[in-house]
Design an enzyme around this catalytic site. Structure first.
Site, short mmCIF file in Angstrom:
data_model
loop_
_atom_site.label_atom_id
_atom_site.label_comp_id
_atom_site.label_asym_id
_atom_site.label_seq_id
_atom_site.Cartn_x
_atom_site.Cartn_y
_atom_site.Cartn_z
N ASP A 188 -11.36 -18.83 -10.16
CA ASP A 188 -12.59 -18.19 -10.90
C ASP A 188 -13.72 -19.15 -10.89
O ASP A 188 -13.48 -20.42 -10.78
CB ASP A 188 -11.99 -18.18 -12.35
CG ASP A 188 -13.10 -17.62 -13.46
OD1 ASP A 188 -13.40 -16.51 -13.08
OD2 ASP A 188 -13.75 -18.18 -14.13
N GLU A 249 -13.88 -16.79 -5.74
CA GLU A 249 -14.90 -15.89 -6.52
C GLU A 249 -15.94 -17.02 -6.41
O GLU A 249 -16.24 -17.94 -7.25
CB GLU A 249 -14.49 -15.73 -7.95
CG GLU A 249 -15.75 -14.82 -8.46
CD GLU A 249 -16.12 -15.12 -9.93
OE1 GLU A 249 -16.95 -14.19 -10.32
OE2 GLU A 249 -15.72 -16.29 -10.27
C1 NOJ Z 1 -15.81 -14.79 -13.40
C2 NOJ Z 1 -14.94 -13.75 -14.15
O1 NOJ Z 1 -14.48 -12.76 -13.26
C3 NOJ Z 1 -15.64 -13.27 -15.30
O2 NOJ Z 1 -14.67 -12.09 -15.92
C4 NOJ Z 1 -15.55 -14.33 -16.31
O3 NOJ Z 1 -16.58 -13.94 -17.36
C5 NOJ Z 1 -16.30 -15.59 -15.88
N1 NOJ Z 1 -15.77 -15.91 -14.49
C6 NOJ Z 1 -15.89 -16.87 -16.65
O4 NOJ Z 1 -14.87 -17.17 -16.47
#
Ligand code: NOJ
Length: 496
Positions: A188, A249
């Protein structure tokens, strides 16, 4: 069955958003036992792996992306034994399991934050001008006057990755889940952990600072130091048998910057969000596909395609029609590399746009008026009222009974049947996920490409039907063909 270390290169991975997927205990929130109950469905769909969004102990300020205990399961979702049972059953069916790792920030209920261990977070006497991705300042003041940084909600304090204790903790968390058998991690905010030295102001900018795609660099994202962390993690992954992997991500400004996250000494994959954000048009798709493939080739890693996830409007809604969504899906599933599906896209679900404000739970909604709840509505399983849920945490539209898995099960024209057929063909034609791609000459508004000798993919994004010159047997089509011609908003897979 699970003996290929390179499995991730062309894998189709299915994202489960646990709250919304399947509810085994009837409390209106999905859970791990619910995922376990649906393994047969996922096997039948034909996915290679599941990515589970966070299921860890969490006050749920951001749907679980605010973790209070990285080594346990939140009671909403079950307990560790449920996780162990789920992964054992998945593996027995030949399905791998990827879990989400949230290293940029913890929950404010994490024992470190609760104990006031400020050197593990980013505390300062004065805030700078950084804005939260969810809107408003990225700083919150505590009782003694200091401020802490939270790039997301105030309940998600950013961890201090300059502190070796934080680094050691995450190495240990990785091992904890690897020891439990996970096949990989989705990282993440993989571009976020390292901030520019001295936390310099961003300065005046137009629009939201964090809107990064195609934008400028900001001092809190995509800093070079973040790559040291991945170079520390890779040997840990490599020390386990069976091809353990990680996918980033990372919202960065270009395909070049994204490619820096993948390679033999960093992560295995990084989502190509440029593809996800491209307009539904032959030219836009071709441009982003070319860029992504060129960058991937430079680092020797396959591209990682995605059309929907829990953060963006579903592709049915983005493109404005189910026909376009189905066409884009058949394009994605014929590109070299790996593809990630988001739970419910195989049912052709759109976003729910009319959720009452008081039911919206996305923390971004209170801070910016924007909400991701519309793509997080629980999945309709049955055609009966309630779609198989009792009092779901977000209401399921009555009209979704028609879109339920049950309603689509035996309908050869359903979106579920299309996904099953596509994944089945992908398994039987390994060149669909691997191999090379050659563009074929095609009229404007038409995308035509050849995958391995003999497999041709044609997408018509124009307004008129087209009759491709490349004849061949139709293997699969995202919509009905009109007398051999490919109608607008349709993709065809041909074998010649
Ligand atoms: C990316 C995640 O996919 C999202 O859902 C989240 O709000 C943010 N990162 C913070 O962790």
């Amino acid at each position: 069955m699970l003996d290929n270390d390179d499995w991730w290169r062309d894998a189709v991975v299915y994202q489960v958003y646990p709250r919304s997927f399947a509810d085994a205990n009837g409390d209106g929130v999905g859970d791990l036992a619910g995922v376990r109950d649906k393994l047969g469905y996922l096997r039948r769909l034909g996915v290679d792996a599941i990515w589970l969004s966070p299921f860890y102990t969490s006050p749920m300020a951001d749907g679980g992306y605010d973790v209070a205990d990285y080594r346990d399961v939140d009671p909403l979702f079950g307990e560790l034994a449920d996780f162990d049972a789920l992964i054992a059953d998945a593996h027995a069916l030949g399905i791998r399991m990827i879990v989400d790792l949230v290293p940029n920030h913890s929950s404010d209920r994490h024992p470190w934050f609760q104990a006031g261990l400020r050197d593990r977070y980013i505390f300062r006497d004065r805030p700078n001008d950084w804005e939260s991705i969810f809107g408003g300042s990225a700083w919150t003041q505590v009782a003694d006057g200091q401020w802490y940084l939270h790039l997301f909600a105030p309940e998600q304090p950013d961890l201090n990755w300059e502190n070796p204790v934080v680094r050691a903790e995450f190495r240990d968390i990785l091992r904890f889940w690897l020891d439990r058998g996970v096949d990989g991690f989705r990282i993440d905010v993989a571009h976020g952990m390292i901030k520019a030295a001295g936390l310099p102001d961003v300065g005046p900018k137009e629009g939201r600072q964090a809107e990064m795609l195609g934008g400028e660099q900001v001092p809190y994202f995509d800093q070079d130091g973040v790559h040291d962390i991945y170079r520390e993690w890779r040997p840990i992954l490599d020390s386990y048998p069976g091809g353990r992997m990680a996918v980033a991500e990372a919202w960065v400004s270009s395909a070049e910057r994204l490619a820096r996250y993948v390679g033999p000494d960093e992560l295995h994959q990084a989502f190509s969000f440029e593809f996800m954000m491209a307009d539904f048009h032959a030219k836009s798709f071709r441009t982003v596909i070319d860029k992504a493939l060129a960058e991937a080739e430079l680092v020797g890693a396959p591209t990682t395609w995605v059309l929907s996830n829990h953060d963006k409007p579903r592709h049915v809604t983005r493109y404005g029609s189910l026909a376009r969504a189905r066409a884009a899906t058949l394009l994605m599933l014929a590109l070299p590399g790996s593809a990630y599906l988001y739970n419910g896209e195989e049912l052709g679900l759109p976003d729910v746009l009319d959720l009452p404000d008081e039911l919206r739970q996305d923390p971004a909604f209170r801070r910016s008026g924007e909400s991701r709840d519309g793509c997080r509505v629980p999945l309709p399983w049955t055609g009966s009222p309630g779609c198989g849920w009792q009092d779901p945490w977000l209401p399921i539209p009555g009209s979704w009974a028609r879109l339920s898995a049950e309603a689509q099960e035996d309908d050869p024209g359903s979106t579920l049947s299309l996904y099953r057929a596509a994944l089945d063909l992908r398994r039987r034609h390994p060149a669909l996920g691997g191999g090379t791609l050659t563009w074929l000459d095609s009229p404007k508004d038409v995308l035509a490409l050849e995958r391995s000798p003999g497999l041709v993919v044609v997408l018509n994004t124009g307004e008129q039907p087209v009759r491709p010159e490349f004849g061949g047997r139709v293997l699969l089509s995202s919509g009905p063909l009109a007398d051999g011609a490919i109608p607008p908003d349709t993709t065809v897979w041909l074998e010649r």
